[in-house]
Write a protein that holds these residues in place. Structure first.
Motif, PDB file in Angstrom:
ATOM      1  N   THR A 232      26.328 -10.750  90.360  1.00  0.00           N
ATOM      2  CA  THR A 232      25.717 -11.463  91.478  1.00  0.00           C
ATOM      3  C   THR A 232      26.707 -12.501  91.994  1.00  0.00           C
ATOM      4  O   THR A 232      27.711 -12.805  91.349  1.00  0.00           O
ATOM      5  N   GLU A 476      26.192  -3.322  96.508  1.00  0.00           N
ATOM      6  CA  GLU A 476      25.008  -3.689  97.288  1.00  0.00           C
ATOM      7  C   GLU A 476      23.867  -2.697  97.050  1.00  0.00           C
ATOM      8  O   GLU A 476      23.437  -1.978  97.945  1.00  0.00           O
ATOM      9  N   GLU A 478      20.839  -2.969  96.870  1.00  0.00           N
ATOM     10  CA  GLU A 478      19.611  -3.115  97.642  1.00  0.00           C
ATOM     11  C   GLU A 478      19.743  -2.736  99.106  1.00  0.00           C
ATOM     12  O   GLU A 478      18.751  -2.773  99.860  1.00  0.00           O
ATOM     13  N   PRO A 483      11.489  -3.833  99.650  1.00  0.00           N
ATOM     14  CA  PRO A 483      11.239  -4.472  98.349  1.00  0.00           C
ATOM     15  C   PRO A 483      10.571  -3.563  97.328  1.00  0.00           C
ATOM     16  O   PRO A 483      10.842  -3.668  96.129  1.00  0.00           O
ATOM     17  N   GLN A 486      13.500  -1.780  95.884  1.00  0.00           N
ATOM     18  CA  GLN A 486      14.388  -2.659  95.122  1.00  0.00           C
ATOM     19  C   GLN A 486      13.807  -2.960  93.742  1.00  0.00           C
ATOM     20  O   GLN A 486      14.540  -3.175  92.781  1.00  0.00           O
ATOM     21  N   THR A 512      24.868  -6.958  93.407  1.00  0.00           N
ATOM     22  CA  THR A 512      23.625  -7.134  94.157  1.00  0.00           C
ATOM     23  C   THR A 512      23.451  -8.574  94.600  1.00  0.00           C
ATOM     24  O   THR A 512      23.936  -9.504  93.963  1.00  0.00           O
ATOM     25  N   HIS A 513      22.713  -8.737  95.734  1.00  0.00           N
ATOM     26  CA  HIS A 513      22.268 -10.052  96.194  1.00  0.00           C
ATOM     27  C   HIS A 513      20.771 -10.219  95.983  1.00  0.00           C
ATOM     28  O   HIS A 513      20.192 -11.221  96.389  1.00  0.00           O
ATOM     29  N   SER A 514      20.127  -9.214  95.402  1.00  0.00           N
ATOM     30  CA  SER A 514      18.667  -9.151  95.417  1.00  0.00           C
ATOM     31  C   SER A 514      18.038  -9.674  94.134  1.00  0.00           C
ATOM     32  O   SER A 514      18.284  -9.137  93.043  1.00  0.00           O
TER      33      SER A 514
END
Length: 627
Positions: A232, A476, A478, A483, A486, A512-514
């Protein structure tokens, strides 16, 4: 007492010129009491295997043998079961003047076999009995009061060597190393330092990546775990860069056509990329590559003794890279360009439409593409289509209620091909008209199934066992996904990869950024096999930390963790209004006007049932503000 590493190493050097017949077939026949002057029923393959299993298999976890005798290619010291056929051919042809063979299971020694072996095959160069015994008895414990000559005597007794047959052997003990014996048996790791690992052995995963003066940081050391690795961090700190460097460390190729660039403000010899790949059973040494400023490329590292598993890189722009170790070994045998054969780069359009190239005026199809393969599997190859459908269902956002199920192929205007479709409650939709999120998951499913099947086909054609290892990198994770998706995608993806083959080992590396992706693995995260990493900016330097994985239960708590750094799981305006409200609550005598101004802002940015209201309402009314 046991033979030392140094003595084993010296004896192996003296065995390099010995014909493999004498160290294998001859000894196996002696163990089996093959008769002289007549033949007896002997299972040649089993007889040789029994010998090799007992004396020539230094690694119990590797289905092959180390045969340290005369060969034109020292890479061939490590052999697999096909060497039995080679030894059989040697016995039947090169040594037919000594070994009698009536049929495949009838063997014996000819009457004059000792004379023929000595004059025609050894030609005065006798078999080094002591050195051969050192290798065969490398794990044997000797009494403290034994004599060195006992080694040769034990060897002759072990293999039923007659007095006449001793004429084939050099019975003199050669000059030994300074310390020929040690108190403990040589370990597997030390022995492998001497003999090396099987060349091109497959199935390794990435264990260490160290970047020095490369990319956004002066130095990054990344120690990965064997199963799941999650990265992350904010944009621009190097998550994609780490994945691309990991791909290079694994495969020796760049997923994109250009390499990682070193920092420009450093000394010429400063940029380095170091890495280590390995398996549970063994580890390759750390290898380091320097940057060649003149050629603008990274120096090729030494020949790899360990190869990664089937490696697949799903990139953020919907392109893919696939690296197949079976094709790497095929190119190595053919002496062709290993990188171009093993690596396949596919743009987004090539994933869907296929890719061709031309060699010597002949066109070849490298990948049919998702559209053609899907229709072919659906209409011709039911077994392959069932695998694809099962993977597609498993990766659906709602596998039970709303699984992704193929419909019947259909034509669309402007395209002469039949296009695959997916079933929805409102009808069947051509895949080219589906959403970006669905298309991404379908493409990922296809590449996984296609690449694994391609590996199986290539291995079968080469008469090799397919491996049981996959390395999957996803940037990435996601991207384009709702959602719902994800929240389930990572566990589902790992299950799909495992389902492709029995007992497949999978290493997954994702960026990931999620917070939903992180929440999705809470129930499956294993501290011994998984890891969470955080890239962050420390003043002017980028750092990578291995951070503890703490179950937070709720997505909003992930958002408020150090990984994402949000003070509130709300909008920016709501966060600022709440922080100003808290500041007023800390003041001794806030004015009514100040409280009313913040109340008005809260009314604009918070929902009526927001859990901050009970805390604020009483405070605001006590100070005369209206709500």
């Amino acid at each position: 007492m046991f033979f030392s590493k140094e003595q084993i190493e010296q004896s192996l050097k003296r065995l390099e010129g010995l014909n493999p017949f004498f160290g294998t077939v001859f000894l196996a026949f002696k163990k089996a009491d093959v008769p002289v002057g007549k033949t007896a029923t002997i299972n040649f393959s089993q007889t040789i295997i029994d010998l090799l299993q007992m004396y020539y298999r230094p690694r119990s976890d590797y289905e092959g043998y180390y045969i340290p005798f005369e060969t034109a290619n020292k890479k061939k010291y490590w052999e697999k079961h096909h060497c039995i056929n080679n030894l059989s051919q040697i016995a039947r042809s090169s040594f037919s003047d000594s070994a009698e063979n009536q049929n495949s299971n009838s063997w014996g020694w000819k009457v004059d076999y000792i004379t023929n072996l000595r004059k025609k095959h050894l030609k005065g160069n006798l078999i080094p009995s002591f050195d051969l015994a050192v290798w065969l008895f490398r794990s044997k414990e000797w009494d403290d009061n034994f004599r060195v000559t006992d080694v040769v005597d034990t060897f002759f007794k072990e293999f039923h060597i007659s007095e006449e047959e001793k004429l084939l052997f050099n019975k003199i003990v050669p000059v030994l190393v300074e310390h020929p014996f040690q108190g403990t048996v040589i370990s597997k790791e030390i022995l492998l330092d001497v003999i090396g690992s099987p060349q091109g052995e497959e199935g390794a995963t990435l264990e260490l990546l160290k970047l020095m003066d490369v990319g956004p940081a002066e130095q990054i050391e990344w120690r990965l775990t064997p199963r799941l690795n999650i990265i992350t961090g904010d944009n621009g700190l190097g998550k994609t860069f780490l994945l691309e460097s990991a791909w290079w460390a694994l495969t020796g190729t760049w997923a994109r056509t250009f390499p990682a660039y070193p920092r420009q403000d450093v000394a010429r010899n400063a940029p380095r990329i170091a890495f280590q790949i390995g398996k549970k059973s063994q580890r390759d040494r750390i290898q380091t590559a320097a940057y060649n400023w003149s050629l603008q490329e990274w120096a090729t590292v030494a020949s790899r003794k360990l190869l990664p598993g089937l490696s697949i890189f799903s990139q953020a722009d919907d392109s893919f890279a696939v690296w197949d170790p079976a094709k790497h070994l095929l190119a190595d045998e053919r002496k062709t360009d290993v990188a171009s054969e093993a690596l396949l780069r596919l743009s987004r359009s090539q994933v869907w439409d296929g890719i061709e190239d031309e060699q010597s005026g002949k066109k070849r199809v490298i990948c049919n593409g998702l559209i053609r393969d899907w229709v072919t599997w659906q209409t011709i190859d039911k077994a392959q289509f069932d695998i694809f459908c099962a993977a597609l269902k498993a990766l659906s956002p709602h596998p039970i209620e709303e699984p992704l199920i193929p419909g019947q192929p259909a034509r669309i205007l402007g395209d002469t091909r039949y296009i695959p479709t997916l079933k929805f409650p409102y009808g069947e939709v051509p895949i080219l008209l589906c959403s970006a999120g669905i298309q991404r998951i379908v493409a990922l499913t296809y590449l996984l199934v296609w690449a694994w099947n391609e590996h199986l086909v290539t291995s079968k054609i080469m008469h090799r066992e397919p491996q049981r290892s996959i390395v999957l990198l996803i940037d990435e994770m996601e991207a384009h996904l709702h959602p719902f998706w994800q929240r389930v995608i990572v566990p589902a993806l790992m299950n799909v990869v495992h389902a492709l083959a029995n007992e497949v080992q999978t290493q997954v590396i994702i960026a990931t950024h999620s917070p939903l992706v992180l929440a999705s693995v809470e129930s499956q995260f294993d501290e011994d096999n998984d890891a969470l990493f955080h890239l962050y900016l420390d003043k002017v330097s980028v750092k990578l930390d291995h951070v503890p994985f703490v179950k937070r239960g709720r997505v909003d708590l992930w958002l408020m963790s150090d990984l994402f750094g949000l003070e509130q799981p709300r909008s920016k305006d709501a966060e600022e209004a709440i922080e100003d409200a808290k500041e007023l609550q800390r003041k001794r005598t806030p004015s009514t006007e100040e409280v009313q101004e913040v109340s008005n802002r809260l009314l604009n940015v918070l929902a009526q049932d927001d859990d901050f209201w009970p805390r604020w309402t009483y405070f605001a009314e006590q100070r005369g503000a209206s709500l």
